[in-house]
Scaffold this motif. Structure first.
Motif, PDB file in Angstrom:
ATOM      1  N   ARG A  29       0.864  -1.195   0.000  1.00  0.00           N
ATOM      2  CA  ARG A  29       0.000   0.000   0.000  1.00  0.00           C
ATOM      3  C   ARG A  29       0.893   1.234   0.000  1.00  0.00           C
ATOM      4  N   ASN A  30       0.472   2.216  -0.749  1.00  0.00           N
ATOM      5  CA  ASN A  30       1.158   3.513  -0.780  1.00  0.00           C
ATOM      6  C   ASN A  30       2.663   3.383  -1.021  1.00  0.00           C
ATOM      7  N   TYR A  31       3.010   2.611  -2.050  1.00  0.00           N
ATOM      8  CA  TYR A  31       4.414   2.488  -2.434  1.00  0.00           C
ATOM      9  C   TYR A  31       4.849   3.804  -3.061  1.00  0.00           C
ATOM     10  N   HIS A  32       5.923   4.373  -2.544  1.00  0.00           N
ATOM     11  CA  HIS A  32       6.383   5.631  -3.132  1.00  0.00           C
ATOM     12  C   HIS A  32       7.892   5.651  -3.296  1.00  0.00           C
ATOM     13  N   CYS A  33       8.287   6.403  -4.291  1.00  0.00           N
ATOM     14  CA  CYS A  33       9.690   6.685  -4.556  1.00  0.00           C
ATOM     15  C   CYS A  33       9.718   8.117  -5.083  1.00  0.00           C
ATOM     16  N   ARG A  34      10.858   8.588  -5.493  1.00  0.00           N
ATOM     17  CA  ARG A  34      10.929   9.985  -5.948  1.00  0.00           C
ATOM     18  C   ARG A  34      10.129  10.225  -7.226  1.00  0.00           C
ATOM     19  N   ARG A  35       9.792   9.161  -7.935  1.00  0.00           N
ATOM     20  CA  ARG A  35       9.043   9.304  -9.193  1.00  0.00           C
ATOM     21  C   ARG A  35       7.539   9.466  -8.964  1.00  0.00           C
ATOM     22  N   LYS A  72      -0.327  11.602 -15.380  1.00  0.00           N
ATOM     23  CA  LYS A  72      -0.429  10.745 -14.195  1.00  0.00           C
ATOM     24  C   LYS A  72      -0.094   9.302 -14.554  1.00  0.00           C
ATOM     25  N   GLN A  73      -0.539   8.852 -15.713  1.00  0.00           N
ATOM     26  CA  GLN A  73      -0.220   7.503 -16.163  1.00  0.00           C
ATOM     27  C   GLN A  73       1.292   7.332 -16.286  1.00  0.00           C
ATOM     28  N   GLN A  74       1.973   8.330 -16.841  1.00  0.00           N
ATOM     29  CA  GLN A  74       3.426   8.254 -16.995  1.00  0.00           C
ATOM     30  C   GLN A  74       4.127   8.164 -15.640  1.00  0.00           C
ATOM     31  N   LYS A  75       3.620   8.905 -14.634  1.00  0.00           N
ATOM     32  CA  LYS A  75       4.192   8.828 -13.287  1.00  0.00           C
ATOM     33  C   LYS A  75       3.974   7.439 -12.694  1.00  0.00           C
ATOM     34  N   LEU A  76       2.787   6.886 -12.903  1.00  0.00           N
ATOM     35  CA  LEU A  76       2.489   5.544 -12.392  1.00  0.00           C
ATOM     36  C   LEU A  76       3.384   4.498 -13.053  1.00  0.00           C
ATOM     37  N   ILE A  77       3.586   4.636 -14.354  1.00  0.00           N
ATOM     38  CA  ILE A  77       4.445   3.703 -15.089  1.00  0.00           C
ATOM     39  C   ILE A  77       5.877   3.794 -14.570  1.00  0.00           C
ATOM     40  N   ALA A  78       6.380   5.003 -14.360  1.00  0.00           N
ATOM     41  CA  ALA A  78       7.744   5.185 -13.849  1.00  0.00           C
ATOM     42  C   ALA A  78       7.879   4.614 -12.439  1.00  0.00           C
ATOM     43  N   THR A  79       6.867   4.820 -11.612  1.00  0.00           N
ATOM     44  CA  THR A  79       6.907   4.305 -10.241  1.00  0.00           C
ATOM     45  C   THR A  79       6.837   2.780 -10.242  1.00  0.00           C
ATOM     46  N   LEU A  84       9.478  -2.564  -9.738  1.00  0.00           N
ATOM     47  CA  LEU A  84       9.921  -3.824 -10.348  1.00  0.00           C
ATOM     48  C   LEU A  84      11.443  -3.982 -10.302  1.00  0.00           C
ATOM     49  N   GLN A  85      12.168  -2.872 -10.295  1.00  0.00           N
ATOM     50  CA  GLN A  85      13.619  -2.951 -10.135  1.00  0.00           C
ATOM     51  C   GLN A  85      13.984  -3.386  -8.717  1.00  0.00           C
ATOM     52  N   HIS A  90       8.416 -12.020 -12.139  1.00  0.00           N
ATOM     53  CA  HIS A  90       8.577 -12.740 -13.402  1.00  0.00           C
ATOM     54  C   HIS A  90       7.212 -13.169 -13.928  1.00  0.00           C
ATOM     55  N   GLY A  91       6.427 -12.199 -14.273  1.00  0.00           N
ATOM     56  CA  GLY A  91       5.101 -12.459 -14.808  1.00  0.00           C
ATOM     57  C   GLY A  91       4.545 -11.175 -15.376  1.00  0.00           C
ATOM     58  N   ALA A  92       3.321 -11.261 -15.831  1.00  0.00           N
ATOM     59  CA  ALA A  92       2.666 -10.104 -16.429  1.00  0.00           C
ATOM     60  C   ALA A  92       2.272  -9.098 -15.348  1.00  0.00           C
ATOM     61  N   SER A  93       2.038  -7.871 -15.782  1.00  0.00           N
ATOM     62  CA  SER A  93       1.522  -6.842 -14.877  1.00  0.00           C
ATOM     63  C   SER A  93       0.540  -5.976 -15.649  1.00  0.00           C
ATOM     64  N   ARG A  94      -0.274  -5.251 -14.895  1.00  0.00           N
ATOM     65  CA  ARG A  94      -1.253  -4.360 -15.521  1.00  0.00           C
ATOM     66  C   ARG A  94      -1.531  -3.185 -14.588  1.00  0.00           C
ATOM     67  N   PHE A  95      -2.187  -2.178 -15.148  1.00  0.00           N
ATOM     68  CA  PHE A  95      -2.577  -0.989 -14.395  1.00  0.00           C
ATOM     69  C   PHE A  95      -4.096  -0.924 -14.341  1.00  0.00           C
ATOM     70  N   ASP A  96      -4.641  -0.916 -13.121  1.00  0.00           N
ATOM     71  CA  ASP A  96      -6.080  -0.790 -12.915  1.00  0.00           C
ATOM     72  C   ASP A  96      -6.371   0.553 -12.256  1.00  0.00           C
ATOM     73  N   VAL A  97      -7.592   1.034 -12.446  1.00  0.00           N
ATOM     74  CA  VAL A  97      -8.064   2.231 -11.756  1.00  0.00           C
ATOM     75  C   VAL A  97      -9.339   1.856 -11.026  1.00  0.00           C
TER      76      VAL A  97
END
Length: 118
Positions: A29-35, A72-79, A84-85, A90-97
């Protein structure tokens, strides 16, 4: 804590509960980084799901889902990439709203799976 922040936390908890009842498992929950920040990270069987939770008290300004702009999508993708780093998957991922609005007994919930692509 102000009422707006409290309502946001309640909406996020309701979204998490809704997704868990649908069979997903909450892993962060509430994973954050500088991105940026990701509200919920869930596991749907073997698929990693990055979830943006949006609450709208007034529908006149559009739904919560409509407020997830391309920026906002670009920020979510970067985060998500940062996550993932740190936590390889080792599987698929997706973005839900998950968009929530007030309802007489809590929230009306609209879950949009695979809402946008990385």
């Amino acid at each position: 804590m102000d009422a707006r922040k409290k309502r946001g936390i309640e909406a996020e908890q309701a979204a998490c509960k809704h997704l868990e009842q649908a069979g997903l498992k909450c892993i962060a929950r509430n994973y954050h980084c500088r991105r940026g920040e990701i509200d919920l990270i869930m596991l749907d069987r073997k698929q990693l799901v990055f979830v943006e939770v949006r609450y709208r008290s007034n529908p006149h300004f559009g739904s919560g889902a409509e407020s997830v702009t391309r920026a906002k999508q670009q920020k979510l993708i970067a985060t998500a990439s940062h996550y993932l780093q740190q936590q390889p998957h080792h599987g698929a991922s997706r973005f839900d709203v998950v968009s929530l609005s007030p309802h007489q007994n809590g929230f009306e919930i609209n879950w949009i799976q695979d809402a946008f692509q990385a």
